[in-house]
Structure formats: C-alpha cells, structure tokens
Write an enzyme that holds these catalytic residues in place. Structure first.
Site, PDB file in Angstrom:
ATOM      1  N   SER A 166       0.850  -1.193   0.000  1.00 56.17           N
ATOM      2  CA  SER A 166       0.000   0.000   0.000  1.00 56.17           C
ATOM      3  C   SER A 166       0.887   1.245   0.000  1.00 56.17           C
ATOM      4  CB  SER A 166      -0.870   0.014   1.262  1.00 56.17           C
ATOM      5  OG  SER A 166      -1.508   1.270   1.423  1.00 56.17           O
ATOM      6  N   TYR A 180      -1.522  -0.552  10.397  1.00 56.73           N
ATOM      7  CA  TYR A 180      -1.683  -1.058   9.020  1.00 56.73           C
ATOM      8  C   TYR A 180      -0.504  -0.600   8.155  1.00 56.73           C
ATOM      9  CZ  TYR A 180      -3.600  -1.282   4.254  1.00 56.73           C
ATOM     10  OH  TYR A 180      -3.778  -1.514   2.908  1.00 56.73           O
TER      11      TYR A 180
HETATM   12  P1  NAP Z   1     -11.318  -6.438   0.231  1.00 47.54           P
HETATM   13  O1  NAP Z   1     -12.249  -6.046  -0.860  1.00 47.54           O
HETATM   14  O2  NAP Z   1     -11.708  -6.171   1.660  1.00 47.54           O
HETATM   15  O3  NAP Z   1     -10.960  -7.995   0.065  1.00 47.54           O
HETATM   16  C1  NAP Z   1     -10.146  -8.606   1.012  1.00 47.54           C
HETATM   17  C2  NAP Z   1      -9.992 -10.064   0.650  1.00 47.54           C
HETATM   18  O4  NAP Z   1      -9.076 -10.661   1.580  1.00 47.54           O
HETATM   19  C3  NAP Z   1     -11.287 -10.852   0.767  1.00 47.54           C
HETATM   20  O5  NAP Z   1     -11.292 -11.821  -0.267  1.00 47.54           O
HETATM   21  C4  NAP Z   1     -11.162 -11.542   2.133  1.00 47.54           C
HETATM   22  O6  NAP Z   1     -11.880 -12.762   2.207  1.00 47.54           O
HETATM   23  C5  NAP Z   1      -9.670 -11.826   2.136  1.00 47.54           C
HETATM   24  N1  NAP Z   1      -9.078 -12.064   3.441  1.00 47.54           N
HETATM   25  C6  NAP Z   1      -8.942 -11.221   4.490  1.00 47.54           C
HETATM   26  N2  NAP Z   1      -8.307 -11.821   5.506  1.00 47.54           N
HETATM   27  C7  NAP Z   1      -7.988 -13.077   5.077  1.00 47.54           C
HETATM   28  C8  NAP Z   1      -7.340 -14.197   5.652  1.00 47.54           C
HETATM   29  N3  NAP Z   1      -6.825 -14.150   6.894  1.00 47.54           N
HETATM   30  N4  NAP Z   1      -7.227 -15.334   4.925  1.00 47.54           N
HETATM   31  C9  NAP Z   1      -7.715 -15.403   3.665  1.00 47.54           C
HETATM   32  N5  NAP Z   1      -8.344 -14.373   3.059  1.00 47.54           N
HETATM   33  C10 NAP Z   1      -8.490 -13.239   3.768  1.00 47.54           C
HETATM   34  O7  NAP Z   1      -9.886  -5.745   0.067  1.00 47.54           O
HETATM   35  P2  NAP Z   1      -9.138  -5.049  -1.181  1.00 47.54           P
HETATM   36  O8  NAP Z   1      -9.426  -3.602  -1.137  1.00 47.54           O
HETATM   37  O9  NAP Z   1      -9.386  -5.798  -2.434  1.00 47.54           O
HETATM   38  O10 NAP Z   1      -7.633  -5.214  -0.682  1.00 47.54           O
HETATM   39  C11 NAP Z   1      -6.776  -6.208  -1.170  1.00 47.54           C
HETATM   40  C12 NAP Z   1      -5.371  -5.839  -0.753  1.00 47.54           C
HETATM   41  O11 NAP Z   1      -5.065  -4.535  -1.240  1.00 47.54           O
HETATM   42  C13 NAP Z   1      -5.138  -5.791   0.758  1.00 47.54           C
HETATM   43  O12 NAP Z   1      -3.893  -6.344   1.074  1.00 47.54           O
HETATM   44  C14 NAP Z   1      -5.133  -4.297   1.071  1.00 47.54           C
HETATM   45  O13 NAP Z   1      -4.333  -3.988   2.211  1.00 47.54           O
HETATM   46  C15 NAP Z   1      -4.531  -3.754  -0.199  1.00 47.54           C
HETATM   47  N6  NAP Z   1      -4.847  -2.344  -0.449  1.00 47.54           N
HETATM   48  C16 NAP Z   1      -6.137  -1.948  -0.636  1.00 47.54           C
HETATM   49  C17 NAP Z   1      -6.389  -0.608  -0.858  1.00 47.54           C
HETATM   50  C18 NAP Z   1      -7.784  -0.069  -1.089  1.00 47.54           C
HETATM   51  O14 NAP Z   1      -7.957   1.155  -1.108  1.00 47.54           O
HETATM   52  N7  NAP Z   1      -8.800  -0.917  -1.278  1.00 47.54           N
HETATM   53  C19 NAP Z   1      -5.335   0.321  -0.862  1.00 47.54           C
HETATM   54  C20 NAP Z   1      -4.044  -0.134  -0.663  1.00 47.54           C
HETATM   55  C21 NAP Z   1      -3.802  -1.477  -0.455  1.00 47.54           C
HETATM   56  P3  NAP Z   1     -13.365 -12.806   2.897  1.00 47.54           P
HETATM   57  O15 NAP Z   1     -14.197 -11.796   2.172  1.00 47.54           O
HETATM   58  O16 NAP Z   1     -13.811 -14.212   2.706  1.00 47.54           O
HETATM   59  O17 NAP Z   1     -13.129 -12.431   4.323  1.00 47.54           O
END
Ligand code: NAP
Length: 271
Positions: A166, A180
């Site tokens: 991130s 985080y």
């Molecule tokens: P999201 O929509 O909340 O999706 C998160 C995913 O991770 C879901 O499939 C969830 O599964 C899974 N998950 C969480 N904890 C887990 C665990 N312990 N074991 C297996 N699966 C797990 O998140 P996203 O926005 O796509 O984010 C994906 C990545 O991008 C993350 O690492 C986040 O830190 C990073 N990121 C996101 C943003 C943003 O603005 N969205 C910005 C910077 C970085 P379930 O739904 O089944 O729980």
C-alpha cells in the site's frame, strides 16, 4: 554469424527458468481472491490462461461468484477457504492446488485487513496482532509454501510472486491506522529481501502499492465511503479501480516483467 540469445552457462532447469512461465502451464494462487483487487486479478488471470485458485476466508458466496465468472472465461479454477495467517490452513490450501490444478507458478499475496480509524494510544493488542498476522505473517507463510514448489532446490521451475502492499507503507497513515501502514512497510522489506534470496532460482518477487481503491475494504476502517470523501485530496482527483491494480499485478507476474524483481509499482493516482 551466430547470435547467442541465451547465456550458455545454464543447465536444463535454469534454461526453462530463463524462458519464464508464459510458455508453460501457469497456475496461480490469489489470496483474498473473492472480492476487490483479488477478484479483479482473478478475472484478468483467467483471460491470460492461468489455472486459478481463488482463496477466501469467510465469504463463500462472493468466492463462488468470482469462481463462476472465471470459469465462464474458460479458466480451470477452484475456490478454497483458508485463513492464510494459519500455517496448517496454508499447507492444506497448497496441497489442494497441487492435486487439482498442478504445481503453483504464481502467487499473489493480496489478502489484507485494516482496523477502525484510531490513534496508536487507542489500539488494542488484539487488533494490532490481527493486522500483523494477516498482512505480514500470512504473505510470508504463503511465499514459503510457494517457494517449496517453485524453487529448483525443491524440484520446481521458478515462478513469480506479487505482494499487495500500500502507499500507506511510505505515508505512514498517522491518526488513522499506523499499525496497518507498519504492516505494509514490513511487507515491503520482505519483498526486497526475498527477491534477493531467490533471484538465482528463477523466482521474481515484486509488489504493488495501491492508494485509495474503490473496494469494500474501507468498510473495515468504519467508513465505506472513504474513497469518495477523500478524492479531492488525490492529485488525479479520483479513486482507483480494482482492475487498474490488477493490470499491474498481472504485468509483474508475466514474462513482460522478466527483469523486474524487488521492485514496487505505486498506483496511488499521484499520492
Ligand atoms: P477487500 O475487498 O476487503 O478484500 C479482502 C480479501 O481478503 C477478501 O477476499 C477476504 O476474504 C480476504 N481475506 C482477508 N483476511 C484473510 C485471511 N486471513 N485469509 C484469507 N483471506 C483473507 O480488500 P481489497 O481492497 O481488495 O484489498 C486487497 C489488498 O489490497 C489488501 O492487502 C489491502 O491492504 C490492499 N490495499 C487496498 C487498498 C484499497 O484502497 N482498497 C489500498 C491499498 C492497499 P473474505 O471476504 O472471505 O473475508
């Protein structure tokens, strides 16, 4: 005159490492592939001919929805429930991939979590541990079990790992979620160190660092509309889309990024 296109010092294993995986069977594990950035990566990987493991932790319906979509694109795919911060569950996950899809060639460490907006002096030990386990321990465990299959030291033929970090790792997220940001800083260090550790084994390790992306992730911070509210402070004046992050992930995985390792692609709209 004969033109040498390949280094001549390579044995058969290393030769296939140099040629990369695009011409070979491609098997990808995407942690947290059921929603957001992981789901967008699964869809793009399906178009690129990968056999796909969509990992999720709890939301089975969302995982099966993505599974149906990637299968509709012609990809062989499975959805596997596993908490990737638990090594026993990681071991079972990779064994299912071995049995049902084949030896993994690509790993996207995408699963991640965040807590409610807080100062450090308000954070509980439980919250901090959950964030560090999900965002740091889990990618290290998954990389370990991927390398046990990718490295020629273990009979593998190389591969590629992309960690989803991130922009918070370099901005620090004060008064929001420093825990985080620190977890993503650790993931960045892991990316650099691991990339050097396995560079001679045909395994590339890189990371993407998204900024504000429109996904359900922000509900975890207590503000589902966070991205829209913060758009005016982003130099490009808009949040990002999951597919914009997925494009960079799939590029880093591909032979088109064959000389990139230990590097970061920032996708923060200028942040
Ligand atoms: P999201 O929509 O909340 O999706 C998160 C995913 O991770 C879901 O499939 C969830 O599964 C899974 N998950 C969480 N904890 C887990 C665990 N312990 N074991 C297996 N699966 C797990 O998140 P996203 O926005 O796509 O984010 C994906 C990545 O991008 C993350 O690492 C986040 O830190 C990073 N990121 C996101 C943003 C943003 O603005 N969205 C910005 C910077 C970085 P379930 O739904 O089944 O729980």
């Amino acid at each position: 005159m004969q033109i040498l296109r390949m280094p001549v010092i390579l044995g058969p294993d290393c030769l296939s490492l140099q040629m990369g995986k695009d011409s070979m069977d491609k098997v990808i594990v995407i942690t947290g592939g059921s929603r957001g950035i992981g789901a967008a990566t699964a869809l793009l990987a399906a178009e690129q001919g990968f056999r796909i493991c969509i990992n999720y932790q709890a939301d089975e319906e969302a995982a099966h929805n993505v599974l149906e979509q990637v299968r509709a694109l012609g990809a062989q795919a499975i959805a596997v429930r596993a908490d990737v911060s638990n090594e026993d569950e990681v071991i079972s996950l990779f064994q299912r991939v071995d049995n049902e899809l084949g030896r993994v060639t690509a790993l996207v460490n995408n699963a991640g979590t965040v807590g409610h907006k807080s100062r450090v002096d308000e954070m509980s030990e439980f919250r901090i541990l959950k964030i560090l386990k999900t965002n740091v321990l889990a990618p290290i465990l998954c990389a370990k079990h991927a390398i046990l299959r990718m490295s020629p030291k273990h009979g593998g033929q190389g591969g590629s790992i992309v960690n989803v970090s991130s922009v918070a790792s370099r901005l620090g997220s004060p008064n929001e979620y420093v825990d985080y940001a620190a977890s993503k800083g650790a993931l960045d260090s892991f990316t650099i160190g691991l990339s050097k550790e396995v560079a001679g084994e045909g395994i590339r390790v890189n990371a993407v660092r998204p900024g504000y992306i429109y996904t359900d992730f922000h509900a975890l911070s207590g503000d589902p509309d966070r991205v829209s509210k913060l758009e005016s402070g982003i130099p490009m004046a808009r949040g990002g889309r999951p597919d914009e992050v997925a494009e960079a992930i799939v590029w880093l995985l591909s032979d088109k990024a064959s000389y990139a390792t230990g590097t970061f692609v920032d996708l923060g709209g200028g942040r």
